[in-house]
Design an enzyme around this catalytic site. Structure first.
Site, PDB file in Angstrom:
ATOM      1  N   HIS A  18       0.843  -1.210   0.000  1.00 22.06           N
ATOM      2  CA  HIS A  18       0.000   0.000   0.000  1.00 22.06           C
ATOM      3  C   HIS A  18       0.873   1.253   0.000  1.00 22.06           C
ATOM      4  CE1 HIS A  18      -3.013  -2.739   2.276  1.00 22.06           C
ATOM      5  NE2 HIS A  18      -3.515  -2.556   1.085  1.00 22.06           N
ATOM      6  N   ARG A  91      -1.913  -6.091  -8.360  1.00 22.91           N
ATOM      7  CA  ARG A  91      -0.772  -6.959  -8.086  1.00 22.91           C
ATOM      8  C   ARG A  91      -0.565  -7.966  -9.195  1.00 22.91           C
ATOM      9  NH1 ARG A  91      -3.138  -7.587  -2.202  1.00 22.91           N
ATOM     10  NH2 ARG A  91      -4.924  -7.126  -3.509  1.00 22.91           N
TER      11      ARG A  91
HETATM   12  N1  LIG Z   1       0.988  -5.424  -2.433  1.00 20.94           N
HETATM   13  C1  LIG Z   1       0.190  -4.606  -3.118  1.00 20.94           C
HETATM   14  N2  LIG Z   1       0.613  -4.058  -4.263  1.00 20.94           N
HETATM   15  C2  LIG Z   1      -0.207  -3.264  -4.980  1.00 20.94           C
HETATM   16  N3  LIG Z   1      -1.468  -2.962  -4.661  1.00 20.94           N
HETATM   17  C3  LIG Z   1      -1.927  -3.482  -3.521  1.00 20.94           C
HETATM   18  C4  LIG Z   1      -1.133  -4.325  -2.687  1.00 20.94           C
HETATM   19  N4  LIG Z   1      -1.883  -4.706  -1.618  1.00 20.94           N
HETATM   20  C5  LIG Z   1      -3.074  -4.133  -1.798  1.00 20.94           C
HETATM   21  N5  LIG Z   1      -3.113  -3.401  -2.928  1.00 20.94           N
HETATM   22  C6  LIG Z   1      -4.229  -2.618  -3.449  1.00 20.94           C
HETATM   23  O1  LIG Z   1      -4.637  -1.688  -2.487  1.00 20.94           O
HETATM   24  C7  LIG Z   1      -6.042  -1.476  -2.560  1.00 20.94           C
HETATM   25  C8  LIG Z   1      -6.664  -1.691  -1.183  1.00 20.94           C
HETATM   26  O2  LIG Z   1      -6.472  -3.020  -0.855  1.00 20.94           O
HETATM   27  P1  LIG Z   1      -6.966  -3.775   0.447  1.00 20.94           P
HETATM   28  O3  LIG Z   1      -7.173  -2.834   1.560  1.00 20.94           O
HETATM   29  O4  LIG Z   1      -8.035  -4.728   0.065  1.00 20.94           O
HETATM   30  O5  LIG Z   1      -5.626  -4.586   0.763  1.00 20.94           O
HETATM   31  P2  LIG Z   1      -5.314  -6.111   0.572  1.00 20.94           P
HETATM   32  O6  LIG Z   1      -3.875  -6.270   0.839  1.00 20.94           O
HETATM   33  O7  LIG Z   1      -5.860  -6.580  -0.740  1.00 20.94           O
HETATM   34  O8  LIG Z   1      -6.133  -6.689   1.798  1.00 20.94           O
HETATM   35  P3  LIG Z   1      -7.030  -8.012   1.897  1.00 20.94           P
HETATM   36  O9  LIG Z   1      -6.065  -9.130   1.906  1.00 20.94           O
HETATM   37  O10 LIG Z   1      -7.757  -7.809   3.183  1.00 20.94           O
HETATM   38  O11 LIG Z   1      -7.941  -7.985   0.695  1.00 20.94           O
HETATM   39  C9  LIG Z   1      -6.526  -2.419  -3.653  1.00 20.94           C
HETATM   40  O12 LIG Z   1      -6.570  -1.699  -4.874  1.00 20.94           O
HETATM   41  C10 LIG Z   1      -5.454  -3.471  -3.711  1.00 20.94           C
HETATM   42  O13 LIG Z   1      -5.400  -4.085  -4.987  1.00 20.94           O
HETATM   43 MG   LIG Z   2      -7.972  -6.822  -1.087  1.00 17.67          MG
END
Ligand SMILES: Nc1ncnc2c1ncn2[C@@H]1O[C@H](COP(=O)(O)OP(=O)(O)OP(=O)(O)O)[C@@H](O)[C@H]1O
Ligand SMILES: [Mg+2]
Length: 168
Positions: A18, A91
């Site tokens: 993030h 991702r």
């Molecule tokens: N490692 C990462 N690289 C790029 N984008 C990410 C990454 N982790 C999350 N995102 C993006 O950040 C945004 C918010 O994601 P979210 O809060 O759902 O996190 P997550 O890591 O996917 O959590 P969960 O596992 O609970 O779904 C989404 O657009 C997600 O695709």
């Molecule tokens: Mg997610």
């Protein structure tokens, strides 16, 4: 005029994936509003307040990052914050279908909304909040995967009786 975008998500908790997306977004926008979703139907490890607080600690005031909690429709949040731009991270191909659905639904609800997808650095392409929680619960090392503030908070939780076990 200030160019700003909203980066919505659960951030339960924020990972370095993030953080990577936010830094990339800051190269394009003057300000990023991180919108922490409060979803009464989804059980989260951290309360909305804690998730917001941790993200605020990760960025300093000069980072041009604002953190707000939100519930309800993203399109309403965008209108309230006077922007029509959403940032999301991609991702892998697996993210694509859901992200396309959400982007097109948001555009249907409000035709002025544009969603911008950004790719993280290669080392974060495997990283998700769920995986971090799972690995941490099983006793794995999460150094380098989450900001130090988050690492500390996760450790605090496990010290409490029930702690993570209650969540998993
Ligand atoms: N490692 C990462 N690289 C790029 N984008 C990410 C990454 N982790 C999350 N995102 C993006 O950040 C945004 C918010 O994601 P979210 O809060 O759902 O996190 P997550 O890591 O996917 O959590 P969960 O596992 O609970 O779904 C989404 O657009 C997600 O695709
Ligand atoms: Mg997610």
């Amino acid at each position: 005029m200030e160019k700003k975008a909203v980066y919505p998500g659960s951030f339960d908790p924020m990972t370095n994936g993030h953080v990577d997306i936010i830094h990339r977004g800051l190269k394009i926008f003057d300000k990023i509003i991180v919108a922490v979703l409060e979803n009464p139907k989804k059980r989260t490890l951290f309360s909305t307040r804690d998730r917001v607080q941790m993200i605020r600690e990760v960025f300093s005031p000069r980072d041009r990052v604002e953190v707000k909690a939100f519930r309800g429709l993203l399109t309403d949040f965008l209108r309230r914050n006077e922007t029509n731009t959403v940032i999301r991270g991609l991702r892998a191909v697996s993210d694509f279908e859901y992200e396309l659905q959400m982007a097109l639904m948001n555009r249907t609800l409000d035709p002025t909304v544009e969603t911008l997808f950004m790719m993280p650095s290669l080392h974060f392409t495997f990283l998700s909040s769920s995986l971090v929680k799972e690995v941490f619960t099983l006793g794995g090392r999460i150094e380098g995967l989450v900001p130090v503030v988050v690492e500390r908070r996760l450790k605090d939780i496990t010290r409490k009786p029930k702690g993570l076990r209650q969540y998993v």
